[in-house]
Design a protein around this motif. Structure first.
Motif, PDB file in Angstrom:
ATOM      1  N   LYS A 120       0.861  -1.393  -0.093  1.00  9.89           N
ATOM      2  CA  LYS A 120      -0.076  -0.001   0.023  1.00  9.89           C
ATOM      3  C   LYS A 120       0.901   1.317  -0.085  1.00  9.89           C
ATOM      4  CE  LYS A 120      -4.170  -1.966   2.004  1.00  9.89           C
ATOM      5  NZ  LYS A 120      -5.134  -1.899   3.193  1.00  9.89           N
ATOM      6  N   LYS A 121       2.114   1.128  -0.340  1.00  9.66           N
ATOM      7  CA  LYS A 121       2.993   2.187  -0.451  1.00  9.66           C
ATOM      8  C   LYS A 121       3.144   3.149   0.732  1.00  9.66           C
ATOM      9  CE  LYS A 121       2.368   3.185  -5.415  1.00  9.66           C
ATOM     10  NZ  LYS A 121       2.227   4.084  -6.612  1.00  9.66           N
ATOM     11  N   GLN A 122       2.822   2.347   2.234  1.00  8.79           N
ATOM     12  CA  GLN A 122       3.002   2.937   3.384  1.00  8.79           C
ATOM     13  C   GLN A 122       3.363   1.966   4.428  1.00  8.79           C
ATOM     14  OE1 GLN A 122      -0.758   4.696   4.450  1.00  8.79           O
ATOM     15  NE2 GLN A 122      -1.766   3.119   3.428  1.00  8.79           N
ATOM     16  N   ASP A 123       3.079   0.788   4.105  1.00  8.76           N
ATOM     17  CA  ASP A 123       3.460  -0.379   5.149  1.00  8.76           C
ATOM     18  C   ASP A 123       4.585  -1.049   4.566  1.00  8.76           C
ATOM     19  OD1 ASP A 123       1.247   0.478   6.577  1.00  8.76           O
ATOM     20  OD2 ASP A 123       0.063  -1.035   5.531  1.00  8.76           O
ATOM     21  N   LEU A 124       5.857  -1.385   5.654  1.00  4.80           N
ATOM     22  CA  LEU A 124       6.965  -1.825   5.361  1.00  4.80           C
ATOM     23  C   LEU A 124       7.144  -3.193   6.171  1.00  4.80           C
ATOM     24  CD1 LEU A 124       9.586  -1.898   3.626  1.00  4.80           C
ATOM     25  CD2 LEU A 124      10.585  -0.340   5.507  1.00  4.80           C
ATOM     26  N   TYR A 125       7.348  -4.225   5.495  1.00  5.55           N
ATOM     27  CA  TYR A 125       7.616  -5.488   6.276  1.00  5.55           C
ATOM     28  C   TYR A 125       8.838  -6.159   5.746  1.00  5.55           C
ATOM     29  CZ  TYR A 125       2.512  -5.570   6.858  1.00  5.55           C
ATOM     30  OH  TYR A 125       1.310  -5.143   6.967  1.00  5.55           O
ATOM     31  N   MET A 126       9.593  -6.534   6.862  1.00  7.69           N
ATOM     32  CA  MET A 126      11.033  -7.055   6.627  1.00  7.69           C
ATOM     33  C   MET A 126      11.072  -8.502   6.859  1.00  7.69           C
ATOM     34  SD  MET A 126      14.524  -6.486   8.899  1.00  7.69           S
ATOM     35  CE  MET A 126      14.875  -4.927   8.492  1.00  7.69           C
ATOM     36  N   TRP A 127      11.517  -9.496   6.114  1.00  8.74           N
ATOM     37  CA  TRP A 127      11.837 -10.773   6.076  1.00  8.74           C
ATOM     38  C   TRP A 127      13.156 -11.270   6.456  1.00  8.74           C
ATOM     39  CZ3 TRP A 127       8.185 -14.906   5.908  1.00  8.74           C
ATOM     40  CH2 TRP A 127       6.720 -14.519   5.470  1.00  8.74           C
ATOM     41  N   ILE A 128      13.591 -11.906   7.480  1.00  2.00           N
ATOM     42  CA  ILE A 128      14.770 -12.380   7.775  1.00  2.00           C
ATOM     43  C   ILE A 128      14.776 -13.905   7.921  1.00  2.00           C
ATOM     44  CG2 ILE A 128      16.883 -12.317   9.273  1.00  2.00           C
ATOM     45  CD1 ILE A 128      16.023  -9.779  10.268  1.00  2.00           C
ATOM     46  N   SER A 129      15.506 -14.413   7.006  1.00  2.00           N
ATOM     47  CA  SER A 129      15.419 -15.821   6.478  1.00  2.00           C
ATOM     48  C   SER A 129      16.643 -16.531   6.254  1.00  2.00           C
ATOM     49  CB  SER A 129      14.554 -16.166   5.403  1.00  2.00           C
ATOM     50  OG  SER A 129      14.356 -17.569   5.188  1.00  2.00           O
ATOM     51  N   ASN A 130      16.697 -17.891   7.098  1.00  3.86           N
ATOM     52  CA  ASN A 130      17.783 -18.713   6.769  1.00  3.86           C
ATOM     53  C   ASN A 130      17.589 -19.552   5.531  1.00  3.86           C
ATOM     54  OD1 ASN A 130      20.230 -20.318   7.072  1.00  3.86           O
ATOM     55  ND2 ASN A 130      19.137 -21.788   8.567  1.00  3.86           N
ATOM     56  N   VAL A 131      18.032 -19.054   4.461  1.00  3.28           N
ATOM     57  CA  VAL A 131      17.790 -19.756   3.063  1.00  3.28           C
ATOM     58  C   VAL A 131      18.730 -21.300   2.897  1.00  3.28           C
ATOM     59  CG1 VAL A 131      17.722 -19.642   0.781  1.00  3.28           C
ATOM     60  CG2 VAL A 131      17.518 -17.982   2.249  1.00  3.28           C
ATOM     61  N   PRO A 132      18.121 -22.447   2.791  1.00  5.35           N
ATOM     62  CA  PRO A 132      16.752 -22.788   2.136  1.00  5.35           C
ATOM     63  C   PRO A 132      15.993 -23.463   3.203  1.00  5.35           C
ATOM     64  CG  PRO A 132      18.031 -24.381   1.219  1.00  5.35           C
ATOM     65  CD  PRO A 132      18.953 -23.464   2.052  1.00  5.35           C
ATOM     66  N   HIS A 133      16.238 -23.622   4.233  1.00  8.39           N
ATOM     67  CA  HIS A 133      15.685 -24.809   5.094  1.00  8.39           C
ATOM     68  C   HIS A 133      14.979 -24.062   6.190  1.00  8.39           C
ATOM     69  CE1 HIS A 133      17.527 -27.956   3.149  1.00  8.39           C
ATOM     70  NE2 HIS A 133      18.773 -27.442   3.416  1.00  8.39           N
ATOM     71  N   GLY A 134      15.128 -22.578   6.259  1.00  2.00           N
ATOM     72  CA  GLY A 134      14.530 -21.850   7.510  1.00  2.00           C
ATOM     73  C   GLY A 134      15.358 -21.972   8.974  1.00  2.00           C
ATOM     74  N   PRO A 135      14.842 -21.206   9.922  1.00  2.00           N
ATOM     75  CA  PRO A 135      13.492 -20.674  10.043  1.00  2.00           C
ATOM     76  C   PRO A 135      13.537 -19.492   9.416  1.00  2.00           C
ATOM     77  CG  PRO A 135      14.672 -20.479  11.946  1.00  2.00           C
ATOM     78  CD  PRO A 135      15.547 -21.431  11.129  1.00  2.00           C
ATOM     79  N   SER A 136      12.408 -18.833   9.582  1.00  2.00           N
ATOM     80  CA  SER A 136      12.423 -17.288   8.903  1.00  2.00           C
ATOM     81  C   SER A 136      11.353 -16.474   9.855  1.00  2.00           C
ATOM     82  CB  SER A 136      11.845 -17.247   7.551  1.00  2.00           C
ATOM     83  OG  SER A 136      10.483 -17.796   7.354  1.00  2.00           O
ATOM     84  N   ALA A 137      11.543 -15.055   9.955  1.00  2.24           N
ATOM     85  CA  ALA A 137      10.723 -14.195  10.764  1.00  2.24           C
ATOM     86  C   ALA A 137      10.232 -13.174   9.762  1.00  2.24           C
ATOM     87  CB  ALA A 137      11.768 -13.715  11.931  1.00  2.24           C
ATOM     88  N   LYS A 138       9.023 -12.649  10.076  1.00  2.00           N
ATOM     89  CA  LYS A 138       8.526 -11.455   9.505  1.00  2.00           C
ATOM     90  C   LYS A 138       8.304 -10.474  10.403  1.00  2.00           C
ATOM     91  CE  LYS A 138       4.608 -10.072   6.461  1.00  2.00           C
ATOM     92  NZ  LYS A 138       3.467 -10.600   5.745  1.00  2.00           N
ATOM     93  N   PHE A 139       8.647  -9.059  10.293  1.00  2.00           N
ATOM     94  CA  PHE A 139       8.380  -8.164  11.063  1.00  2.00           C
ATOM     95  C   PHE A 139       7.806  -7.010  10.654  1.00  2.00           C
ATOM     96  CE2 PHE A 139      12.440 -10.273  12.240  1.00  2.00           C
ATOM     97  CZ  PHE A 139      12.376 -10.477  13.360  1.00  2.00           C
TER      98      PHE A 139
END
Length: 346
Positions: A120-139
């Motif tokens: 929406k051109k106003q909300d920013l999300y950050m993904w930090i992931s361990n590729v390719p098996h995970g885990p990953s976190a969404k902020f």
């Protein structure tokens, strides 16, 4: 056509003179002897500062989706500057699924990823992931301030390795312990990395306050070991932790998280309730002005200050009162003044 023709790699008239290079390391020398007409030129190349071996091959891919604003672009560039082991890539299309990021990391030979997703051109999300098996976190990224915006007095060497400082609460809860390990593997510069400098002059701090993770970057001053902020700074609001890379079963979901859409909806509802209250007040005032007023025959407040007089006892006089003597003095004085006025003496 010229009779003298220089062959490729040959030594014709136009061939350049090669320099003699000498490498020195640990007291041993390797010499490449290329003699040209008896002249020798030597260039001494010093040995590397660190004689260690680069074993930790962590590489972090830092890129974003399309639709980010200028602030996010500057923040992404600041993170690439602070992490010499990072790589960049072109923006990813919004229509692509997040699993495509794993393939991009595989192509770029990266095993960690920081992905910025704009909505929406106003909300920013950050993904930090361990590729390719995970885990990953969404902020959810909030309160972003970049290096160019802050203009702090702190400064550090580009490419130097940082210290990572974590809040004590990271060791108490299991989901914070998982995030701590993920941050360590992502933000720490590997030792003996070719693009890194063998100095430690700044520190990354991760502090937990108000159920959010606050990121700060400080310079370590050599004189008294005090800290001066450099930037950038931002706040991470944890949403979910997934078992896989950019998906999979949910390991943890933040119960305190409230989506930006819900926050904007509550703000709109509060403004609408205030507007409705004002409209009701206007309607009540209008109804009071239009209704007929009751005509009062008498004022109700007239009897407020009427105080009854105290009742006096009835006295019966059995004898007649004594006669009062006439006031002769006052009459004679009045007559005297009148006479003086008539005579004109007064």
């Amino acid at each position: 056509m010229s009779a003298l023709k220089r062959k490729r790699g040959g030594k014709g008239p136009g061939a350049k003179t090669k320099k003699k290079v000498k490498f020195e390391e640990n007291g041993e020398s390797e010499r490449n002897d290329n003699v040209n007409q008896g002249q020798t030129n030597e260039i001494h190349i010093p040995a590397p500062v660190s004689a260690g071996k680069w074993t930790n091959k962590e590489r972090v891919l830092v890129f974003s989706s399309r639709g980010i604003n200028f602030r996010t672009r500057h923040l992404m560039q600041d993170l690439r500057t602070m992490m010499p082991h990072s790589k960049a890539d072109t923006k990813m299309d919004r229509k692509d699924k997040l699993f495509v990021v794993n393939e991009v990391c595989e192509i770029k030979n990266c095993n960690k990823c920081i992905y910025f997703e704009a909505k929406k051109k106003q909300d920013l999300y950050m993904w930090i992931s361990n590729v390719p098996h995970g885990p990953s976190a969404k902020f959810l990224v909030q309160n972003v301030h970049t290096l160019a915006e802050l203009k702090m007095t702190g400064n550090c060497l580009k490419g130097s390795r940082p210290l990572l400082s974590f809040d004590p609460q990271f060791d108490k809860d299991p989901h914070y312990s998982l995030l701590k390990e993920l941050f360590i593997q992502t933000f720490s510069t590997p030792r003996y990395h070719p693009k890194s400098q063998p100095f430690v002059d700044h520190v990354f701090t991760f502090t937990i306050a108000d159920n959010r993770i606050w990121f700060r970057n400080y310079q370590i001053i050599e004189e008294d070991a005090s800290l001066v902020e450099i930037g950038p700074r931002f706040v991470l609001n944890l949403i979910k932790i997934f078992q896989g890379s950019f998906g999979g079963p949910t390991l943890y979901e933040n119960p305190h998280f409230q989506s930006p859409n819900m926050q904007r909806r509550m703000v709109r509802m509060a403004l609408a309730a205030k507007q409705r209250e004002r409209q009701m007040v206007r309607e009540v005032q209008k109804a009071k002005r239009t209704e007929k007023k009751e005509e009062l025959k008498g004022d109700v407040t007239d009897d407020v200050f009427d105080t009854p007089l105290p009742e006096k006892p009835v006295e019966i006089e059995l004898e007649a009162p004594a006669p009062k003597p006439p006031k002769k003095g006052k009459l004679t004085e009045l007559r005297r003044k009148t006479r003086l006025k008539r005579k004109g003496l007064r």
